[in-house]
Design a protein around this motif. Structure first.
Motif, PDB file in Angstrom:
ATOM      1  N   PRO A 180       0.816  -1.201   0.000  1.00 26.17           N
ATOM      2  CA  PRO A 180       0.000   0.000   0.000  1.00 26.17           C
ATOM      3  C   PRO A 180       0.858   1.262   0.000  1.00 26.17           C
ATOM      4  O   PRO A 180       1.895   1.331   0.655  1.00 26.17           O
ATOM      5  CB  PRO A 180      -0.790  -0.119   1.306  1.00 26.17           C
ATOM      6  CG  PRO A 180       0.080  -0.954   2.188  1.00 26.17           C
ATOM      7  CD  PRO A 180       0.762  -1.929   1.275  1.00 26.17           C
ATOM      8  N   ALA A 181       0.448   2.238  -0.739  1.00 27.37           N
ATOM      9  CA  ALA A 181       1.177   3.508  -0.785  1.00 27.37           C
ATOM     10  C   ALA A 181       0.726   4.438   0.324  1.00 27.37           C
ATOM     11  O   ALA A 181       1.473   5.299   0.757  1.00 27.37           O
ATOM     12  CB  ALA A 181       0.978   4.174  -2.147  1.00 27.37           C
ATOM     13  N   GLN A 182      -0.520   4.269   0.811  1.00 31.48           N
ATOM     14  CA  GLN A 182      -1.032   5.189   1.810  1.00 31.48           C
ATOM     15  C   GLN A 182      -0.530   4.805   3.198  1.00 31.48           C
ATOM     16  O   GLN A 182      -0.228   3.653   3.463  1.00 31.48           O
ATOM     17  CB  GLN A 182      -2.568   5.227   1.787  1.00 31.48           C
ATOM     18  CG  GLN A 182      -3.256   3.989   2.338  1.00 31.48           C
ATOM     19  CD  GLN A 182      -3.547   2.964   1.263  1.00 31.48           C
ATOM     20  OE1 GLN A 182      -2.788   2.814   0.317  1.00 31.48           O
ATOM     21  NE2 GLN A 182      -4.644   2.240   1.418  1.00 31.48           N
ATOM     22  N   PRO A 183      -0.430   5.765   4.111  1.00 29.77           N
ATOM     23  CA  PRO A 183       0.000   5.459   5.472  1.00 29.77           C
ATOM     24  C   PRO A 183      -0.999   4.535   6.163  1.00 29.77           C
ATOM     25  O   PRO A 183      -2.197   4.541   5.849  1.00 29.77           O
ATOM     26  CB  PRO A 183       0.052   6.834   6.148  1.00 29.77           C
ATOM     27  CG  PRO A 183      -0.855   7.692   5.344  1.00 29.77           C
ATOM     28  CD  PRO A 183      -0.751   7.187   3.937  1.00 29.77           C
ATOM     29  N   CYS A 184      -0.504   3.732   7.103  1.00 28.80           N
ATOM     30  CA  CYS A 184      -1.396   2.769   7.750  1.00 28.80           C
ATOM     31  C   CYS A 184      -1.064   2.618   9.226  1.00 28.80           C
ATOM     32  O   CYS A 184      -0.010   3.024   9.709  1.00 28.80           O
ATOM     33  CB  CYS A 184      -1.318   1.418   7.045  1.00 28.80           C
ATOM     34  SG  CYS A 184       0.310   0.660   7.147  1.00 28.80           S
ATOM     35  N   VAL A 185      -2.021   2.023   9.948  1.00 30.97           N
ATOM     36  CA  VAL A 185      -1.848   1.624  11.344  1.00 30.97           C
ATOM     37  C   VAL A 185      -1.654   0.116  11.337  1.00 30.97           C
ATOM     38  O   VAL A 185      -2.445  -0.612  10.742  1.00 30.97           O
ATOM     39  CB  VAL A 185      -3.077   2.000  12.192  1.00 30.97           C
ATOM     40  CG1 VAL A 185      -2.861   1.574  13.647  1.00 30.97           C
ATOM     41  CG2 VAL A 185      -3.357   3.486  12.099  1.00 30.97           C
ATOM     42  N   ALA A 186      -0.588  -0.361  11.976  1.00 29.06           N
ATOM     43  CA  ALA A 186      -0.255  -1.776  11.861  1.00 29.06           C
ATOM     44  C   ALA A 186       0.099  -2.385  13.206  1.00 29.06           C
ATOM     45  O   ALA A 186       0.374  -1.690  14.185  1.00 29.06           O
ATOM     46  CB  ALA A 186       0.921  -1.957  10.895  1.00 29.06           C
ATOM     47  N   THR A 187       0.073  -3.716  13.224  1.00 29.84           N
ATOM     48  CA  THR A 187       0.664  -4.484  14.307  1.00 29.84           C
ATOM     49  C   THR A 187       1.456  -5.604  13.678  1.00 29.84           C
ATOM     50  O   THR A 187       1.262  -5.938  12.504  1.00 29.84           O
ATOM     51  CB  THR A 187      -0.403  -5.022  15.275  1.00 29.84           C
ATOM     52  OG1 THR A 187       0.261  -5.575  16.428  1.00 29.84           O
ATOM     53  CG2 THR A 187      -1.267  -6.103  14.632  1.00 29.84           C
ATOM     54  N   ILE A 188       2.364  -6.195  14.449  1.00 31.14           N
ATOM     55  CA  ILE A 188       3.253  -7.207  13.902  1.00 31.14           C
ATOM     56  C   ILE A 188       3.396  -8.357  14.881  1.00 31.14           C
ATOM     57  O   ILE A 188       3.406  -8.166  16.097  1.00 31.14           O
ATOM     58  CB  ILE A 188       4.638  -6.599  13.572  1.00 31.14           C
ATOM     59  CG1 ILE A 188       5.542  -7.633  12.902  1.00 31.14           C
ATOM     60  CG2 ILE A 188       5.296  -6.009  14.816  1.00 31.14           C
ATOM     61  CD1 ILE A 188       6.791  -7.041  12.312  1.00 31.14           C
ATOM     62  N   GLU A 212      -7.783   2.304  16.029  1.00 37.69           N
ATOM     63  CA  GLU A 212      -6.811   3.384  15.803  1.00 37.69           C
ATOM     64  C   GLU A 212      -6.839   3.837  14.347  1.00 37.69           C
ATOM     65  O   GLU A 212      -6.759   5.037  14.054  1.00 37.69           O
ATOM     66  CB  GLU A 212      -5.393   2.899  16.166  1.00 37.69           C
ATOM     67  CG  GLU A 212      -5.118   2.787  17.654  1.00 37.69           C
ATOM     68  CD  GLU A 212      -4.942   4.150  18.316  1.00 37.69           C
ATOM     69  OE1 GLU A 212      -4.737   5.153  17.602  1.00 37.69           O
ATOM     70  OE2 GLU A 212      -5.041   4.205  19.566  1.00 37.69           O
ATOM     71  N   ALA A 213      -6.952   2.881  13.438  1.00 41.67           N
ATOM     72  CA  ALA A 213      -6.987   3.221  12.009  1.00 41.67           C
ATOM     73  C   ALA A 213      -8.228   4.040  11.682  1.00 41.67           C
ATOM     74  O   ALA A 213      -8.167   5.013  10.905  1.00 41.67           O
ATOM     75  CB  ALA A 213      -6.949   1.941  11.172  1.00 41.67           C
ATOM     76  N   GLY A 214      -9.351   3.677  12.284  1.00 39.24           N
ATOM     77  CA  GLY A 214     -10.573   4.426  12.050  1.00 39.24           C
ATOM     78  C   GLY A 214     -10.467   5.857  12.536  1.00 39.24           C
ATOM     79  O   GLY A 214     -10.884   6.794  11.843  1.00 39.24           O
ATOM     80  N   ARG A 215      -9.870   6.045  13.719  1.00 38.77           N
ATOM     81  CA  ARG A 215      -9.711   7.391  14.267  1.00 38.77           C
ATOM     82  C   ARG A 215      -8.756   8.231  13.432  1.00 38.77           C
ATOM     83  O   ARG A 215      -8.940   9.443  13.283  1.00 38.77           O
ATOM     84  CB  ARG A 215      -9.213   7.308  15.720  1.00 38.77           C
ATOM     85  CG  ARG A 215     -10.275   6.919  16.724  1.00 38.77           C
ATOM     86  CD  ARG A 215      -9.792   7.125  18.156  1.00 38.77           C
ATOM     87  NE  ARG A 215      -8.798   6.132  18.525  1.00 38.77           N
ATOM     88  CZ  ARG A 215      -9.083   4.973  19.104  1.00 38.77           C
ATOM     89  NH1 ARG A 215     -10.351   4.649  19.347  1.00 38.77           N
ATOM     90  NH2 ARG A 215      -8.123   4.125  19.438  1.00 38.77           N
ATOM     91  N   ALA A 216      -7.722   7.562  12.879  1.00 37.06           N
ATOM     92  CA  ALA A 216      -6.698   8.290  12.124  1.00 37.06           C
ATOM     93  C   ALA A 216      -7.039   8.442  10.646  1.00 37.06           C
ATOM     94  O   ALA A 216      -6.333   9.155   9.921  1.00 37.06           O
ATOM     95  CB  ALA A 216      -5.354   7.579  12.265  1.00 37.06           C
ATOM     96  N   GLY A 217      -8.097   7.772  10.200  1.00 39.17           N
ATOM     97  CA  GLY A 217      -8.442   7.811   8.782  1.00 39.17           C
ATOM     98  C   GLY A 217      -7.416   7.093   7.918  1.00 39.17           C
ATOM     99  O   GLY A 217      -7.169   7.475   6.773  1.00 39.17           O
ATOM    100  N   MET A 218      -6.812   6.037   8.469  1.00 33.22           N
ATOM    101  CA  MET A 218      -5.802   5.261   7.740  1.00 33.22           C
ATOM    102  C   MET A 218      -6.278   3.819   7.555  1.00 33.22           C
ATOM    103  O   MET A 218      -7.259   3.394   8.162  1.00 33.22           O
ATOM    104  CB  MET A 218      -4.473   5.245   8.504  1.00 33.22           C
ATOM    105  CG  MET A 218      -3.831   6.600   8.728  1.00 33.22           C
ATOM    106  SD  MET A 218      -2.264   6.405   9.643  1.00 33.22           S
ATOM    107  CE  MET A 218      -1.862   8.130   9.978  1.00 33.22           C
ATOM    108  N   ALA A 219      -5.558   3.072   6.711  1.00 33.12           N
ATOM    109  CA  ALA A 219      -5.829   1.648   6.548  1.00 33.12           C
ATOM    110  C   ALA A 219      -5.267   0.876   7.739  1.00 33.12           C
ATOM    111  O   ALA A 219      -4.290   1.298   8.368  1.00 33.12           O
ATOM    112  CB  ALA A 219      -5.200   1.134   5.250  1.00 33.12           C
TER     113      ALA A 219
END
Length: 307
Positions: A4-12, A32-39
């Motif tokens: 993905p090119a867009q910024p995202c919230v992740a875990t590993i 967190e992704a929903g609040r930040a507007g990220m994937a």
């Protein structure tokens, strides 16, 4: 998979079993992704890291790589990234991993860390180090609390211990679904058929999966991923009544008479009924099997009443 090119919230993590603790963590990522507007993204590995670092290490896993990926996708995350873990990746420090893999390749801007998760060469750094590196690299590192059931932390290692000692019910409660083994039906010794309890003998297709403790279990079984599950009982052990020495996994499917040799069978464990025993005669074993079946049928009827 396209990166993905867009910024995202992740875990590993390795996410063996994708148990309730993992899903609690992934829910945090999605929120967190929903609040930040990220994937939202989950990052995992194609190999258990210890298998790469220790060639003789044979993990007793809770699920296959294929079932793990399917379970992770069922959580509703936007993206799943499966990294190829090799010697080169194992040499990266935590900061190098965060910069080269998380920030530059995967565009992670927020990283939610599980309560006990460590990564990087020798796993020598901890959460405070990740926070400091994140501040330098533009990654917001967020701590996730442990998920507990009755005061006990839910983890893959805890679930393995439960299943290894035969505590299937507690293991299933921590997993959030019934522990399941899949394999091909192979020829056996046919002693069960002589007793009126023909069995399907399972050859596990993936020998890295954890086999529950020896004993007799109430199970559900299905063929070739059919929607139809059948009630049954499984014996895990060495067949001591007949002088066996090798561990086998034999399943008697109730009210079922088809020839299923060579087919793929899934065994979903419900409850351990008793330990494996040695009987003086085949007839004594047959009487016990009849009692086991009656007990298991009663167990399933109680489950049906509560559903």
């Amino acid at each position: 998979m396209n990166v993905p090119a867009q910024p995202c919230v992740a875990t590993i993590g390795f996410f063996d079993g994708v148990h309730r603790g993992h899903r609690f963590l992934i829910d945090h990522v999605r929120a967190e992704a929903g609040r930040a507007g990220m994937a939202s993204m989950v990052i995992t590995f194609d190999e258990h890291p210890r298998r790469v670092l220790q060639s003789d290490f044979q993990p007793d896993l809770l699920c296959t790589p294929e079932s793990k990926q399917a379970l992770l996708l069922e959580t509703g995350i936007d993206r799943l990234e499966v990294l190829h873990f090799d010697k080169e990746m194992s040499q990266l420090t935590a900061r190098e991993f965060m910069k080269q893999i998380l920030r530059d390749r995967l565009h992670v801007r927020k990283l939610v860390i599980g309560y006990d998760n460590r990564f990087g060469h020798n796993r020598s750094e901890g959460f405070d180090d990740y926070v400091r590196y994140g501040q330098e690299l533009g990654i917001d590192v967020i701590h996730n609390e442990a998920f507990t059931i009755d005061g006990e932390q839910v983890s893959s290692s805890a679930i393995r211990r439960m299943i290894s000692r035969g505590d299937i019910e507690k293991g299933n409660r921590f997993l959030g679904y019934p522990y399941t083994l899949t394999g091909k039906v192979v020829g056996g010794h046919r002693e069960g058929r002589k007793l009126g309890f023909p069995t399907a003998n399972l050859s596990l297709t993936n020998h890295t999966l954890l086999v529950p403790a020896p004993g007799v279990y109430a199970v559900r079984a299905r063929l070739n991923e059919s929607p139809a599950w059948h009630r049954g009982m499984t014996n895990i052990g060495t067949r001591p009544t007949f002088g066996g020495t090798e561990t086998t996994l034999e399943t008697h499917i109730f009210d079922f008479g088809e020839d299923i040799y060579g087919q793929i069978l899934q065994i979903s464990f419900v409850q351990r009924i008793r330990e494996e025993q040695k009987f003086d005669t085949p007839n004594a074993l047959k009487a016990q099997l009849e009692h086991d079946k009656q007990q298991i049928e009663q167990r399933f009827e109680k489950l049906s009443d509560n559903e």
